[in-house]
Enzyme design. Structure first.
Site, PDB file in Angstrom:
ATOM      1  N   SER A  63      -8.630  -1.709   3.159  1.00 62.78           N
ATOM      2  CA  SER A  63      -8.186  -2.695   2.170  1.00 62.78           C
ATOM      3  C   SER A  63      -7.930  -4.054   2.804  1.00 62.78           C
ATOM      4  CB  SER A  63      -7.002  -2.227   1.332  1.00 62.78           C
ATOM      5  OG  SER A  63      -6.962  -2.994   0.145  1.00 62.78           O
ATOM      6  N   HIS A  68       0.849 -15.960   3.297  1.00 60.95           N
ATOM      7  CA  HIS A  68       1.023 -17.361   2.897  1.00 60.95           C
ATOM      8  C   HIS A  68       2.319 -17.785   3.579  1.00 60.95           C
ATOM      9  CE1 HIS A  68      -2.181 -16.921   0.022  1.00 60.95           C
ATOM     10  NE2 HIS A  68      -1.581 -15.827  -0.426  1.00 60.95           N
ATOM     11  N   CYS A  83      -5.511   2.155   2.201  1.00 61.25           N
ATOM     12  CA  CYS A  83      -5.952   3.381   1.544  1.00 61.25           C
ATOM     13  C   CYS A  83      -5.968   4.492   2.586  1.00 61.25           C
ATOM     14  CB  CYS A  83      -7.355   3.205   0.975  1.00 61.25           C
ATOM     15  SG  CYS A  83      -7.477   1.901  -0.249  1.00 61.25           S
TER      16      CYS A  83
END
Length: 126
Positions: A63, A68, A83
């Protein structure tokens, strides 16, 4: 039904300004976090903003990891989604330690199981 993935949303406060503003450092930290968790890195993309801040993503076979950063607030917003058998908390904790976060709050969400079930948030003051 078995989960398709685990998604950790991590709020990091009191992080080191210079580390949050150093794109190369953040990129290396995220790649290392992915590898430490046992993930296979596929793609890496980061962007440095002016006057400050970094956003980026590490795409893994399992994944992704994203950031940020807001150096002016000592804050970083982190997502780690995995996953399979990988534990996203391994990568999230590695990142928090590398950024010298004073406080972290993690929320884990099992994905792919129907209605969203948010696990209890865990906050740590370091």
């Amino acid at each position: 039904m078995e989960t398709m993935g685990r998604h950790v949303i991590s709020e990091l406060w009191g992080c080191d300004f210079d580390k949050l503003n150093d794109m190369d450092f953040i990129e290396k930290t995220f790649v290392n976090a992915a590898l430490k968790s046992g993930a296979e890195v596929r793609e890496v993309a980061f962007h440095k903003f002016a006057p400050q801040g970094v956003s980026g993503v590490v795409i893994i076979s399992e994944s992704h990891l994203t950031i940020h950063s807001f150096p002016e607030h000592g804050y970083a917003s982190i997502d780690v989604y995995t996953c399979g058998d990988l534990d996203p908390n391994v990568a999230a904790d590695y990142i928090a330690d590398a950024l010298h976060a004073d406080t972290r709050e993690n929320i884990e969400i099992p994905r792919g199981m129907g209605p969203v079930q948010i696990k209890q948030a865990q906050a740590k003051v370091l």
